[in-house]
Design an enzyme around this catalytic site. Structure first.
Site, PDB file in Angstrom:
ATOM      1  CD  GLU A  96      33.254 -20.881  83.882  1.00  0.00           C
ATOM      2  OE1 GLU A  96      33.648 -20.676  82.715  1.00  0.00           O
ATOM      3  OE2 GLU A  96      33.314 -20.020  84.765  1.00  0.00           O
ATOM      4  CG  HIS A 129      31.855 -15.808  81.813  1.00  0.00           C
ATOM      5  ND1 HIS A 129      30.879 -16.698  82.168  1.00  0.00           N
ATOM      6  CD2 HIS A 129      33.021 -16.511  81.798  1.00  0.00           C
ATOM      7  CE1 HIS A 129      31.433 -17.898  82.349  1.00  0.00           C
ATOM      8  NE2 HIS A 129      32.730 -17.802  82.127  1.00  0.00           N
ATOM      9  CG  HIS A 165      35.409 -18.529  78.297  1.00  0.00           C
ATOM     10  ND1 HIS A 165      35.220 -19.880  78.329  1.00  0.00           N
ATOM     11  CD2 HIS A 165      35.216 -18.113  79.574  1.00  0.00           C
ATOM     12  CE1 HIS A 165      34.921 -20.273  79.557  1.00  0.00           C
ATOM     13  NE2 HIS A 165      34.923 -19.213  80.346  1.00  0.00           N
ATOM     14  CD  GLU A 166      37.310 -15.409  81.060  1.00  0.00           C
ATOM     15  OE1 GLU A 166      36.361 -15.140  81.825  1.00  0.00           O
ATOM     16  OE2 GLU A 166      37.918 -16.500  81.109  1.00  0.00           O
TER      17      GLU A 166
HETATM   18 ZN    ZN Z   1      34.528 -18.938  82.362  1.00  0.00          ZN
END
Ligand code: ZN
EC number: 3.4.11.-
Length: 877
Positions: A348, A329, A325-326
């Site tokens: 998100e 980003h 997830h990170e």
């Molecule tokens: Zn996030």
């Protein structure tokens, strides 16, 4: 300040920053920092006022350098309510000119946001280090800045710290050496009392253009592990490191290798090279989850660290999910950033979806995409079934209230909607569109519409039109399916947890990607009217929402249609899970009988698919949560639990075989856990025996990591002070964040009133992370739930002061949300009336609505569920 039109929430656009030269001097001994910042700005309009953000900083004198001239402001005022500082000047600066604003400041290292303090115990002594957590509006607590995502600039960071510490920032350092204040004439304030032998300065390369919320820096006694990855697109090699305090670094190898694997995968998916020279992850105690700061992700150790020897599969899954997830980003969010916080959901939702896509690619045996039906989809649908919900794209004029929107809707509905689009267009076309979007908006800001345009271009489908109501309206539809000659009628209405919405709340029509699952065949129809006829052979099995990738529910009106859907779903994990979750939600909403949902669930119980069993277990848990104060129904549900899971324990045993499938191992763990929680005597006896052997000799009888949580829980729940103290000791001393949560949940599971009182007595004296876990654990235990409500009320002010900036709105829901009597409802309303809830009004509304829904559910379904169990018991004597 008259010359500037002061929008209440957004900074005026008279000035824009282009570059920051930021110097931070950190003193870990007295927990303060000094700073100096030179911000290059451009005047867009004529103005005599410069307005920027700053909060909880002590500001020194400032000045502006323009055309070689130094101009001091006639007034400098810091406003706490708007978190801004205004510099007023005698003469206006003219549009088009450039200047440098210089400011000095001082602040305290504390709290969990902004420039925050982390603690660790070194040789028995508490020591400190720092990290940053700036999203959404905390950069202004570390240095004065234009703290809005669209105001991108470059940053050159220098960190000064005591010799022997490690300094980190987004970019690699190009210089590090002793800090000599005399040679730093620009920063005389740093000179006082600093001996060059005791201080160092680290200078970092300049960042690309970026938003303030993803800036990061840290100072501490960090150790690291190091590797690299080779760009999948250019062959360039980049350094990857994971940093942690020396006591934790032994658990950093897994996230390091994971990061090295995932970055080139993401490069290929996005068709864009990772843009920075290095990628670091810093594990910092007390961080609020994890933040994707560019090139230096900062997060709680629990988000990243994993010890293969002692870590459970559940922990490993979480680490893969959060890390991916990170890392996603780093492109989606950092290279292209939302223009304003109203589009946070896109950021998100996308990263959440990517977390699950990467997990699926790396570990196909986990069936992560199907698992999403029980996770993001289920959670998003439940959250969004309330009148007090909000659209994913939620107007968010006041940046100080962004946190309130960082909820399940933003993350889980956001991810589910993107999954729906991806499955409609096909993953390959979807990622082509994403890559196009990233290229067109790199180093700039964007809105959801920009992504729709790119997706429309690569797919030929008008994605903007399709998505409009999904993102701008609250809620989602339930499709009611009725059989008519030659086919079916499908009707859409807004679904609420309390039933179909009243006409005034049921005006939205969504464009629903209606994927029709037949035996070995699928087709997609875009359904956009209120009601439509679909020709179909209703003698053959069929199910709508194939693979459960759509963000809606389906209500089959007759038993016959339910049976056909069940038949079509058989063997498809996502469809079985989706059907079951819909049935339970429809029952709770009074659109179907709970008994029908129980029958459906019972029909799937013979499966050995982990994800389906996990779904069944979660549904039984939800029923236990609903009827937690009705001992007869609790006993029936526990019997059902034992009926499904004890035979699986008998079949699979307690031994984990290295060669077995992940699914088998996961089913065993789940079965043992459910049987123990449902108080099966033989399973509890086995787990207690394992615990005794473990406490007698930990080396000779180590616990299986997957079983540690349930073993701890059983030990405390059925033990005395001895077991309690043993586990409390683990809570206090463990270096493993996962172990900390297991210990806390075991402590919270105590049923003995003396032990419970002990926990409440100790609670507030613990560190933040322990408090966090213990509050959740005490709310989860039916025996301590009411005492927990009382404790929360009694200590509300203390808890609010302590956790105000980190998810207090969640704490305010936790103890209350399972209450289910009219009296509870009235008490809760009355209680919150006496408190200032202005920062989380929505959260309070959601709590109250949940209580009302619980009340109705019990009123309606207690007889139904009781009767179903009478009949079920007759079949299973
Ligand atoms: Zn996030």
């Amino acid at each position: 300040m008259d010359s500037v039109s002061l929008d209440t929430y957004r900074l005026p656009t008279d000035t824009v920053p282009t570059h920051y030269d930021l110097k931070i001097c950190t003193d870990l001994k007295d927990l303060t920092f000094d700073g100096a910042v030179s911000i290059t700005i451009r005047f867009v309009n004529d103005t005599s006022t410069i307005l920027l953000n700053a909060f909880e900083l002590e500001l020194g004198p400032s000045f502006v350098l323009i055309d070689g001239e130094t101009i001091t402001p006639t007034d400098q005022s810091l406003k706490t309510d708007t978190q801004r500082v205004a510099l007023s000047f005698a003469k206006a600066f003219s549009a088009g000119s450039e200047a440098v604003v210089r400011m000095t400041f001082r602040g305290k290292i504390s709290g969990l946001s902004g420039y925050f303090k982390s603690e660790w115990v070194h040789d028995g002594v508490m020591e400190y280090y720092t990290g940053t957590f700036f999203e959404p509006t905390y950069a202004r607590r570390a240095f004065p800045c234009w703290d809005e995502p669209a105001l991108k600039a470059t940053f050159a960071v220098s960190l000064i710290s005591r010799a022997g510490t490690v300094n980190l920032s987004n970019m690699p350092s190009y210089f590090e050496g002793p800090y000599n204040p005399e040679q730093d004439p620009l920063e005389p304030s740093f000179g006082t009392g600093k001996d060059a032998a005791e201080w160092i300065i680290t200078r970092f390369e300049t960042t690309p253009k970026m938003s303030t919320y993803i800036l990061a820096f840290a100072t501490g006694p960090f150790a690291h592990v190091e590797g690299s990855f080779t760009s999948a697109l250019t062959g360039k090699v980049r350094q990857v490191r994971v940093y942690a305090t020396p006591d934790l670094i032994g658990q950093a190898q897994f996230p390091l290798e994971l990061t090295m694997k995932v970055l080139p995968m993401l490069e290929t998916m996005f068709d864009m090279e990772y843009p920075l020279p290095k990628m670091d992850i810093l594990c910092a105690n007390g961080a609020l989850g994890a933040l994707e700061s560019w090139g230096l992700i900062v997060g709680d150790p629990g988000a990243f660290l994993f010890d293969p020897a002692t870590g459970s599969t559940a922990t490993k899954k979480r680490v893969v999910d959060v890390t991916s997830h990170e890392l996603a980003h780093q492109w989606f969010g950092n290279i292209v950033t939302m223009d304003w916080w109203d589009n946070l959901w896109l950021n998100e939702g996308f990263a959440t979806l990517l977390g699950s896509i990467i997990s699926e690619k790396l570990y196909p045996e986990w069936h992560t995409a199907a698992a999403a039906v029980n996770l993001s989809l289920k959670y998003g649908l439940n959250m969004d079934a309330r009148l007090s919900s909000h659209p994913v794209q939620v107007a968010c004029p006041d940046a100080n209230r962004v946190e309130e929107t960082m909820d399940g809707i933003t993350y889980m509905k956001g991810a589910s909607l993107l999954r729906m689009v991806s499955s409609l267009l096909g993953e390959e076309v979807f990622f082509k569109g994403v890559a196009l979007y990233l290229k067109e908006h790199q180093y700039k800001n964007s809105v959801a519409e920009d992504l729709w345009i790119a997706l429309s271009r690569t797919s030929g489908t008008d994605v903007g039109k399709l998505m409009k109501n999904w993102i701008s309206k609250t809620g989602y539809p339930v499709l009611t399916v009725t059989e008519v000659p030659g086919g079916i009628n499908v009707r859409q209405n807004r679904f609420l947890a309390s039933g179909i919405a009243k006409a005034k709340d049921d005006e939205t029509l969504w464009i629903v990607p209606l994927r029709l699952q037949k035996i070995n065949a699928q087709r997609t129809i875009l359904f956009s009217g209120r009601e439509e006829f679909i020709p179909l052979d209703t003698e053959q099995p069929f199910k709508l929402n194939a693979s459960s990738t759509g963000f809606y529910r389906v209500l089959y009106q007759t038993e016959k249609l339910n049976k056909l859907a069940l038949e079509a779903a058989k063997g498809i994990i996502s469809d079985m899970s989706g059907l079951m979750n819909d049935a339970m939600a429809l029952a709770k909403a009074d659109l179907a009988k709970l008994s029908a949902a129980l029958t459906l669930m019972d029909g799937f119980a013979a499966t050995e698919w982990y994800i389906v069993l996990e779904g069944i277990a979660a549904n039984i848990s939800a029923l236990l949560d609903a009827w937690w104060e009705n001992p007869n129904i609790v006993e029936c549900l526990q019997r059902l639990d034992r009926h499904i899971f004890v035979p699986l324990v008998s079949k699979l045993g307690y031994h984990y075989d290295a060669g077995e499938s992940t699914d088998t191992a996961a089913v065993r763990t789940l079965a043992i856990k459910r049987a123990a929680y449902a108080r099966d005597r033989s399973v509890m006896a086995e787990l207690q025996a394992q615990f005794s052997a473990f406490t007698a000799n930990q080396e000779a009888s180590p616990l299986r990591p997957d079983l540690t949580p349930v073993i701890y829980t059983v030990a405390v729940r059925h033990g005395g002070m001895k077991e309690y103290d043993f586990i409390w000791d683990i809570l206090k001393t463990t270096k493993s964040p996962a172990e900390e949560s297991h210990a806390a949940f075991a402590i919270g599971a105590a049923e003995d009133s003396v032990l419970m009182a002990e926990t409440f007595g100790r609670l507030l004296k613990q560190n933040d992370s322990n408090v966090d876990w213990l509050l959740a654990a005490l709310s989860a235990n039916p025996k301590s739930r009411r005492p927990m409500v009382q404790f929360f009320k009694d200590n509300y002010d203390i808890l609010q002061a302590r956790f105000e900036t980190c998810g207090f709105e969640n704490y305010s829901q936790q103890p209350f949300r399972l209450l289910a009597t009219v009296e509870d409802y009235e008490d809760t309303v009355a209680f919150f009336k006496t408190k200032d809830t202005s920062k989380f009004t929505r959260s309070v509304d959601q709590t109250l609505e949940a209580i009302q829904t619980n009340i109705k559910y019990l009123e309606r379904s207690t007889t139904d569920i009781s009767e179903w169990f009478v009949e079920w018991s007759a079949r299973h004597p």
